[in-house]
Design a protein around this motif. Sequence first.
Motif, PDB file in Angstrom:
ATOM      1  N   ASP A  93       0.825  -1.205   0.000  1.00  0.00           N
ATOM      2  CA  ASP A  93       0.000   0.000   0.000  1.00  0.00           C
ATOM      3  C   ASP A  93       0.864   1.262   0.000  1.00  0.00           C
ATOM      4  O   ASP A  93       0.584   2.228  -0.723  1.00  0.00           O
ATOM      5  N   LEU A  94       1.918   1.256   0.812  1.00  0.00           N
ATOM      6  CA  LEU A  94       2.794   2.419   0.877  1.00  0.00           C
ATOM      7  C   LEU A  94       3.517   2.622  -0.451  1.00  0.00           C
ATOM      8  O   LEU A  94       3.600   3.749  -0.962  1.00  0.00           O
ATOM      9  N   ALA A  95       4.030   1.537  -1.048  1.00  0.00           N
ATOM     10  CA  ALA A  95       4.737   1.641  -2.327  1.00  0.00           C
ATOM     11  C   ALA A  95       3.803   2.140  -3.420  1.00  0.00           C
ATOM     12  O   ALA A  95       4.170   2.994  -4.240  1.00  0.00           O
ATOM     13  N   LEU A  99       4.202   5.652  -5.596  1.00  0.00           N
ATOM     14  CA  LEU A  99       4.290   5.699  -7.056  1.00  0.00           C
ATOM     15  C   LEU A  99       3.150   6.516  -7.657  1.00  0.00           C
ATOM     16  O   LEU A  99       3.341   7.211  -8.661  1.00  0.00           O
ATOM     17  N   ARG A 100       1.975   6.442  -7.057  1.00  0.00           N
ATOM     18  CA  ARG A 100       0.862   7.279  -7.546  1.00  0.00           C
ATOM     19  C   ARG A 100       1.196   8.757  -7.362  1.00  0.00           C
ATOM     20  O   ARG A 100       0.912   9.585  -8.240  1.00  0.00           O
ATOM     21  N   PHE A 101       1.786   9.080  -6.216  1.00  0.00           N
ATOM     22  CA  PHE A 101       2.203  10.460  -5.960  1.00  0.00           C
ATOM     23  C   PHE A 101       3.234  10.904  -6.996  1.00  0.00           C
ATOM     24  O   PHE A 101       3.159  12.002  -7.548  1.00  0.00           O
ATOM     25  N   LEU A 102       4.194  10.029  -7.286  1.00  0.00           N
ATOM     26  CA  LEU A 102       5.236  10.330  -8.260  1.00  0.00           C
ATOM     27  C   LEU A 102       4.635  10.547  -9.644  1.00  0.00           C
ATOM     28  O   LEU A 102       4.998  11.484 -10.361  1.00  0.00           O
ATOM     29  N   ALA A 103       3.700   9.685 -10.020  1.00  0.00           N
ATOM     30  CA  ALA A 103       3.079   9.792 -11.339  1.00  0.00           C
ATOM     31  C   ALA A 103       2.259  11.071 -11.463  1.00  0.00           C
ATOM     32  O   ALA A 103       2.276  11.738 -12.508  1.00  0.00           O
ATOM     33  N   GLU A 104       1.540  11.424 -10.408  1.00  0.00           N
ATOM     34  CA  GLU A 104       0.710  12.626 -10.452  1.00  0.00           C
ATOM     35  C   GLU A 104       1.555  13.898 -10.508  1.00  0.00           C
ATOM     36  O   GLU A 104       1.210  14.855 -11.203  1.00  0.00           O
ATOM     37  N   HIS A 174       1.262  -6.754  -6.637  1.00  0.00           N
ATOM     38  CA  HIS A 174       0.099  -5.879  -6.518  1.00  0.00           C
ATOM     39  C   HIS A 174       0.400  -4.462  -6.991  1.00  0.00           C
ATOM     40  O   HIS A 174      -0.439  -3.799  -7.602  1.00  0.00           O
ATOM     41  N   VAL A 175       1.606  -3.985  -6.720  1.00  0.00           N
ATOM     42  CA  VAL A 175       1.997  -2.658  -7.180  1.00  0.00           C
ATOM     43  C   VAL A 175       2.206  -2.666  -8.694  1.00  0.00           C
ATOM     44  O   VAL A 175       1.795  -1.743  -9.401  1.00  0.00           O
ATOM     45  N   ALA A 176       2.830  -3.737  -9.200  1.00  0.00           N
ATOM     46  CA  ALA A 176       3.103  -3.833 -10.633  1.00  0.00           C
ATOM     47  C   ALA A 176       1.816  -3.928 -11.444  1.00  0.00           C
ATOM     48  O   ALA A 176       1.796  -3.561 -12.622  1.00  0.00           O
TER      49      ALA A 176
END
Length: 250
Positions: A93-95, A99-104, A174-176
């Motif tokens: 969940d943290l990862a 990554l969502r933060f990075l993408a946004e 799950h992240v991938a």
Amino acid sequence: MGAGRGDISVERGTRARVARLILEHGPVTAAALGERLGLTPAAVRRHLDALLADGMIEPRTARPRGQRGRGRPAKMFAITDAGRSAFVHAYDDLAGSALRFLAERLGGDAVSEFARAQVSGLVGRLETLMREVPAEQRVRVLAEALSTEGYAASATATGKGGEQLCQHHCPVAHVAAAFPQLCEAETEAFARLLGTPVQRLATIANGDGVCTTHVSSPALAARHGRTDPPVAPAPAAHISSTTTSKESGR
């Protein structure tokens, strides 16, 4: 009298080992599990029944190699999504949020660069070793290296001159699933380390049971002029350049 705490602990430990072997080597037969763990058929069946009841594994049928026509297909056991998630790290969940933060904030290219930076450590550790290993042994060496990092990998010949690199576990599946750039960067790293064309055929992140990568034969690589793993370039400062381009475009 019921089983003591010590007996229950041993029982759970053995069951976890059975599940782990199915994860790493499945689909696998009960007989094979018994041989690897030194368990009686009755003990193996007890653990398999418990894992089946918990939804950790599922039965499959497969005809043994070399057997045609007559003969009862072998009963095999494979890990389920629920079983695999029991081995997944708690940081998903943290990862994913990071990554969502990075993408946004910086865009998809920043995620791709991050993914390449993550696998660059593996490339750096194995690059020199791969240059010393004969081409026909590189897939096996890579599989062993991946296994030490928790990917439960194996290498098998395909019968057509190539090999298949299989990863029976993916700590970041799950992240991938949300960020395929992780799988893409990993595939690129495999090609660099092996010095031959590779093709990803299946991924756990995409819902497949195993991450499967086809590796072209060394002979094919030689025909393409690729017999040695090329030097992996150092990760570029892509994130900072992305930030600069965004600022300049304001």
